[in-house]
Scaffold this motif. Sequence first.
Motif, mmCIF file in Angstrom:
data_model
loop_
_atom_site.group_PDB
_atom_site.id
_atom_site.type_symbol
_atom_site.label_atom_id
_atom_site.label_comp_id
_atom_site.label_asym_id
_atom_site.label_seq_id
_atom_site.Cartn_x
_atom_site.Cartn_y
_atom_site.Cartn_z
ATOM 1 N N SER A 32 0.821 -1.211 0.000
ATOM 2 C CA SER A 32 0.000 0.000 0.000
ATOM 3 C C SER A 32 0.852 1.257 0.000
ATOM 4 C CB SER A 32 -0.926 0.009 1.223
ATOM 5 O OG SER A 32 -0.168 0.045 2.423
ATOM 6 N N ASP A 33 2.069 1.175 0.549
ATOM 7 C CA ASP A 33 2.974 2.326 0.582
ATOM 8 C C ASP A 33 4.396 1.830 0.353
ATOM 9 O OD1 ASP A 33 4.382 4.627 0.974
ATOM 10 O OD2 ASP A 33 3.768 4.928 3.069
ATOM 11 N N PRO A 34 4.840 1.770 -0.910
ATOM 12 C CA PRO A 34 6.156 1.206 -1.231
ATOM 13 C C PRO A 34 7.318 1.887 -0.527
ATOM 14 C CG PRO A 34 4.824 1.446 -3.213
ATOM 15 C CD PRO A 34 4.082 2.139 -2.115
ATOM 16 N N ASP A 35 7.155 3.129 -0.103
ATOM 17 C CA ASP A 35 8.249 3.845 0.553
ATOM 18 C C ASP A 35 8.290 3.621 2.060
ATOM 19 O OD1 ASP A 35 9.065 4.968 -1.869
ATOM 20 O OD2 ASP A 35 7.617 6.606 -1.694
ATOM 21 N N ARG A 36 7.324 2.885 2.592
ATOM 22 C CA ARG A 36 7.279 2.648 4.038
ATOM 23 C C ARG A 36 8.449 1.764 4.453
ATOM 24 N NH1 ARG A 36 2.887 2.461 7.769
ATOM 25 N NH2 ARG A 36 1.428 2.720 6.021
ATOM 26 N N ASP A 37 9.085 2.101 5.562
ATOM 27 C CA ASP A 37 10.200 1.313 6.089
ATOM 28 C C ASP A 37 9.657 0.374 7.164
ATOM 29 O OD1 ASP A 37 12.592 0.247 6.777
ATOM 30 O OD2 ASP A 37 13.356 2.023 7.821
ATOM 31 N N ILE A 38 9.310 -0.831 6.773
ATOM 32 C CA ILE A 38 8.740 -1.799 7.697
ATOM 33 C C ILE A 38 9.210 -3.191 7.308
ATOM 34 C CG2 ILE A 38 6.636 -2.070 6.325
ATOM 35 C CD1 ILE A 38 5.114 -2.464 8.971
ATOM 36 N N GLY A 39 9.445 -4.015 8.292
ATOM 37 C CA GLY A 39 9.917 -5.370 8.010
ATOM 38 C C GLY A 39 11.327 -5.359 7.461
ATOM 39 N N GLY A 40 11.656 -6.385 6.701
ATOM 40 C CA GLY A 40 12.996 -6.509 6.172
ATOM 41 C C GLY A 40 13.221 -5.760 4.869
ATOM 42 N N ARG A 41 12.180 -5.568 4.070
ATOM 43 C CA ARG A 41 12.195 -4.867 2.776
ATOM 44 C C ARG A 41 12.967 -5.625 1.697
ATOM 45 N NH1 ARG A 41 10.302 0.104 2.005
ATOM 46 N NH2 ARG A 41 11.764 0.455 0.288
ATOM 47 N N ASP A 42 13.871 -6.538 2.058
ATOM 48 C CA ASP A 42 14.593 -7.280 1.022
ATOM 49 C C ASP A 42 13.631 -8.098 0.172
ATOM 50 O OD1 ASP A 42 17.057 -6.291 1.691
ATOM 51 O OD2 ASP A 42 17.625 -7.981 2.959
ATOM 52 N N TRP A 43 12.596 -8.638 0.782
ATOM 53 C CA TRP A 43 11.620 -9.436 0.043
ATOM 54 C C TRP A 43 10.952 -8.603 -1.043
ATOM 55 C CZ3 TRP A 43 6.493 -8.208 -0.505
ATOM 56 C CH2 TRP A 43 5.999 -7.201 0.323
ATOM 57 N N PHE A 44 10.869 -7.295 -0.819
ATOM 58 C CA PHE A 44 10.184 -6.380 -1.737
ATOM 59 C C PHE A 44 11.122 -5.856 -2.817
ATOM 60 C CE2 PHE A 44 8.247 -2.172 -2.756
ATOM 61 C CZ PHE A 44 7.005 -2.617 -3.151
ATOM 62 N N ASN A 45 12.402 -5.740 -2.494
ATOM 63 C CA ASN A 45 13.350 -5.088 -3.405
ATOM 64 C C ASN A 45 14.263 -6.055 -4.150
ATOM 65 O OD1 ASN A 45 12.481 -2.477 -2.587
ATOM 66 N ND2 ASN A 45 13.796 -2.594 -0.767
ATOM 67 N N LYS A 46 14.354 -7.303 -3.707
ATOM 68 C CA LYS A 46 15.309 -8.242 -4.290
ATOM 69 C C LYS A 46 14.607 -9.481 -4.828
ATOM 70 C CE LYS A 46 19.037 -6.818 -1.155
ATOM 71 N NZ LYS A 46 20.014 -7.267 -0.123
ATOM 72 N N SER A 47 15.295 -10.191 -5.723
ATOM 73 C CA SER A 47 14.764 -11.436 -6.279
ATOM 74 C C SER A 47 14.880 -12.557 -5.263
ATOM 75 C CB SER A 47 15.530 -11.821 -7.547
ATOM 76 O OG SER A 47 15.199 -13.127 -7.958
ATOM 77 N N TRP A 48 13.803 -13.331 -5.108
ATOM 78 C CA TRP A 48 13.805 -14.422 -4.149
ATOM 79 C C TRP A 48 14.717 -15.563 -4.592
ATOM 80 C CZ3 TRP A 48 10.670 -15.547 0.370
ATOM 81 C CH2 TRP A 48 9.972 -14.422 0.845
ATOM 82 N N PHE A 49 15.027 -15.641 -5.889
ATOM 83 C CA PHE A 49 15.888 -16.712 -6.393
ATOM 84 C C PHE A 49 17.215 -16.190 -6.937
ATOM 85 C CE2 PHE A 49 11.792 -18.806 -6.330
ATOM 86 C CZ PHE A 49 12.115 -20.084 -5.890
ATOM 87 N N GLY A 50 17.485 -14.909 -6.779
ATOM 88 C CA GLY A 50 18.753 -14.350 -7.219
ATOM 89 C C GLY A 50 19.855 -14.613 -6.206
ATOM 90 N N TYR A 51 21.058 -14.895 -6.715
ATOM 91 C CA TYR A 51 22.172 -15.136 -5.801
ATOM 92 C C TYR A 51 22.480 -13.861 -5.012
ATOM 93 C CZ TYR A 51 23.578 -19.729 -7.588
ATOM 94 O OH TYR A 51 23.632 -21.063 -7.908
ATOM 95 N N ARG A 52 22.750 -14.034 -3.721
ATOM 96 C CA ARG A 52 23.200 -12.931 -2.892
ATOM 97 C C ARG A 52 24.245 -13.468 -1.947
ATOM 98 N NH1 ARG A 52 21.274 -16.627 0.519
ATOM 99 N NH2 ARG A 52 19.941 -15.970 2.215
ATOM 100 N N ASN A 53 25.197 -12.643 -1.552
ATOM 101 C CA ASN A 53 26.207 -13.079 -0.614
ATOM 102 C C ASN A 53 25.547 -13.376 0.734
ATOM 103 O OD1 ASN A 53 28.001 -12.648 -2.643
ATOM 104 N ND2 ASN A 53 29.081 -10.946 -1.670
ATOM 105 N N THR A 54 25.900 -14.507 1.314
ATOM 106 C CA THR A 54 25.329 -14.910 2.589
ATOM 107 C C THR A 54 26.299 -14.574 3.708
ATOM 108 O OG1 THR A 54 24.131 -16.734 1.550
ATOM 109 C CG2 THR A 54 24.439 -16.833 3.932
ATOM 110 N N VAL A 55 25.785 -13.917 4.728
ATOM 111 C CA VAL A 55 26.587 -13.592 5.901
ATOM 112 C C VAL A 55 26.548 -14.778 6.863
ATOM 113 C CG1 VAL A 55 26.918 -12.020 7.844
ATOM 114 C CG2 VAL A 55 26.069 -11.145 5.657
ATOM 115 N N ASN A 56 27.712 -15.315 7.207
ATOM 116 C CA ASN A 56 27.805 -16.454 8.110
ATOM 117 C C ASN A 56 27.836 -15.989 9.557
ATOM 118 O OD1 ASN A 56 28.063 -18.383 5.928
ATOM 119 N ND2 ASN A 56 30.129 -17.558 5.617
ATOM 120 N N PRO A 57 27.537 -16.892 10.511
ATOM 121 C CA PRO A 57 27.524 -16.496 11.924
ATOM 122 C C PRO A 57 28.841 -15.902 12.414
ATOM 123 C CG PRO A 57 26.442 -18.611 11.643
ATOM 124 C CD PRO A 57 27.046 -18.262 10.322
#
Length: 531
Positions: free
Chosen positions: A219-244
């Motif tokens: 409803s408001d794409p500019d709202r800063d809520i949650g993680g936002r990565d789900w909204f801005n990035k591909s769910w199947f695109g490779y991304r660097n993973t941060v390890n513990p």
Amino acid sequence: MSPSENRENGEQEPLLRNAESRQQTDGDAEPVADVEAAGTFSRNLGAKEAFAIVISIVIGSGIFTSPGSIDTNVPSPGVALIIWLVGGVLAWTGASTMAELGTAIPGEGGVQPYLQYIFGDIFGFLAAWTWIVAVMPATLAILSIVFVESIFSALGVTDQADAVEHKLLSILILLIMNVANSISTKASTRLNNFFVFTKFLSIAGVVIAGIVVVALQVSDPDRDIGGRDWFNKSWFGYRNTVNPDGSETDWSKISQWELLGHYSAALYGALWAYSGWDKAIYISAELSKPARQLPLAINTAVPAIVVCFLAANAGYYILLPWTVVSTTDSVAVTAITRLLGPVVGVVAAVLICLVVAGSLLGNSFVAGRMAVAAANKDWVPRFLSIVGHVGLQPRREAAPENAEGNTDSNEQSGSDAPLNAIILSTIVSALYILLGNFRALVTFNGLGEYSFFFLTVLGAVILRFREPNLKRPYKPFLLVPLVFAAVSGFVVVRGAIFAPRLALVLIVVWALGLGFYQIRKYIAQRNASES
């Protein structure tokens, strides 16, 4: 000559008699398998109780602790969800095969009677021994540790898991749950039903929070809520993973062989989260109509669990930045705390503790069943088969017959729980808590379980060809056990390669078990020759 043929020739009465004598009917009642002797427990449970026990055991700590370890080993959230789906399908194939065996080969004690019937007494004994000495105590220890550490994680304490105080609190939680299971079977199942409600409530909280974030973000794409990565990035695109440890994995530089290794590690985490799918067969001897109720419970509970796990993990990826998911072992508490604040985070931690308590209760409920079944076969001391009271000898006073014509002395004691077996389980589990840690116990537990899951499901395939006319009220496609046998064998081999010390400990447990078996066999033969 098959093990069943050996027993028919006088060595031991077979678990299954011929088709004519094996089935009994009582009016319009469903045919009931005629087993070696009357069961230890009354057949007073139904499909609803079996469904609740499976739900209570499987939905435990895994869904709230495993997502981080899985995310660390996959290149994208979409692949993580596929791993969760694959793990659920594999759990379903294993559970379906167990249901086939559970309705064809009656008996108490989980995989024990199946392995005994297919491969012989020694395999049945080793399964019982492994579950009594290793698998179930390790499971109870893990859940007790997770319960305590969930509380301290909510309070900001994350590095004291090996402290003596934490271990003693874990033992206290273990004692409380085992005392609850000592009251009676009905009391345990009623309390278990309450914990099932808390499990669905906890997962529903994560899922609903994710849905709300999605609605607000759309409803408001500019709202800063949650993680936002789900909204801005591909769910199947490779991304660097941060390890513990703070390092990063660049998936574009990972070879196919290394990628397979990462995927197998992720699958191992998913299988741990789904562990417990086999536990419905532990109460097959207590179901009033197992041929109908056991498959019904499994084929409703496991799909419901898979849907819950997929929905919850999708919620985590919506509520948190993707770099956070891989670095936390308390993903649910982290997600709710980040979204709604620390006070609500504590509430979430309390709910998750209730979820773990339910899983602990369910596992404690079935932990004594293997010991009872093994004691009934004289594989372990007979006093472990006593129900209703603590002691070395069963009660002698007369008791009324139940509806099935069996004497039920448990009514006089007020409990029908296997108290001696529960006490043994408590002692061994407490030792695991004192001497072990979470990660080592998870690997040890997995090696022990999947070694015998592999043998059991492989045995189901062998039995299809060896005894094609065996009555099977429930019979999945042959591909179902074949797939599970292949994957479970891979899991065992991989686990042994990457954790050789724990594999060696398990081998020592088996060697001790074989020695114990031979000693008891020698004593039994000597007593028989003297009488």
